[in-house]
Scaffold this active site. Sequence first.
Site: not given
Length: 481
Positions: A97, A379
């Site tokens: 994102h 992540d």
Amino acid sequence: MLFRNRFLLLLALAALLAFVSLSLQFFHLTPVSTAKNGVSSKSRKRIMPDPVTEPPVMDPIYEALLYCNIPSVAERSMEGHAPHHFKLVSVHVFIRHGDRYPLYVIPKTKRPEIDCTLLANRKPYHPKLEAFVSHMSKGSGASFESPLHSLPLYPNHALCEMGELTQTGVVQHLQNGQLLRDIYLKKHKLLPNNWSTDQLYLETTGKSRTLQSGLALLYGFLPDFDWKKIHFRHQPSALFCSGNCYCPLRNQYLEKEQRRQYLLRLKNSQLERTYEDMARIVDVPTKQLRAANPIDSMLCHFCHNVSFPCTRNGCIDMEHFKVIKTHQIEDERERREKKLYLGYALLGAHPILNQTVTRMQRAAEGRKEEIFTLYSAHDVTLSPVLSALGLMEARFPRFAARLIFELWQDREKPSEHSVRILYNGVDVTFHTSFCQDHHKHSSKPMCPLENLVRFVKRDMFVGLGSSTSTNYYDACHREGF
């Protein structure tokens, strides 16, 4: 002669001013936040350091700038590069994102005032920003798996909510989408103009920041797409492991990796002193400050050029930030050396890599379904995949990072298919563990699909040091770790 010298001096001065101006625009050194009336807030100090080229040694400020990934000029990329006799067959995109508001707050300090509405008069800006907002406002009837249908389709809070995507995050992925559109659609015609729902596979976790990031990239890729053709699937796990999430051995690797992180922190006396000083400033116990993960909030201040918080006891400052960021870099280096994380990554990434390989094999057989795949993730999704692929030198996934798998067919030998792996626009195919030696005995510019298939179906388990495990279930339940 005097006139000529003056002219040359003025020309050199003009060139210098132009370079400085371009540099300021490129690295976006002016504060990006504005007050509610549109005027820059005077209470905010610019803390972004001057940009530098990559330093010879690891530098925490340089690494933090890369992590922020502040949108600037058009990005160069190696996506879609292949000899003319190769045909692009399918593309599989994994993204983190975009820029978000912190998930944690520093105790007893004011939250950073970041505006999460999307405004044309605020930097960073993208030409499709207003059109994106307009199109998202029409998407209430789109086909989203539960609970995605209850999430907002774009950020819209005057003061960002925790973890909310920012305007920077939207622009990052509008840029990603437009870049991929220029390469994969305009140049390679991956999708026909009358593309259908089953030619796309879209999946996201149940966070607004991942759904909105996926939509921003998709809008940049397919502007003004037909909402009736869009179907986002919900993935409950950040590992995108679907129905294969139970893996005891993976959890054991993770526990040992977390223990390694803890011991490394204990050895860092400078880090401990830094936490103690910050705890004194905000007047809380050191343990409470550390648990609040202050670097998450500090990165938001840093990326948005907002001064770090102050109290009557003093200010958190850049030196605090540098110490914590330096420790993060050291932790990543030791993580690669100890290889406990690699065991976790191989098991954590196998389900999503197996899905990707299966789609590639179907596309290689001539099937036209799911030829463009988008996973909008975190992540903690991309990092295991990078490690599992053997890309140990890859930097930790920045905001709006993209990892792309391309499948190509050799028109001169139609039965032969090859893959390329790209990370943030860089071709890393021959850095992967399954293809790092291929170019030594082959002149072909890509890696055979068979290499990737063999790696995912067999060699990933060999990488765990097991001579008996030949499938994911057996590897996850192996005893004696």
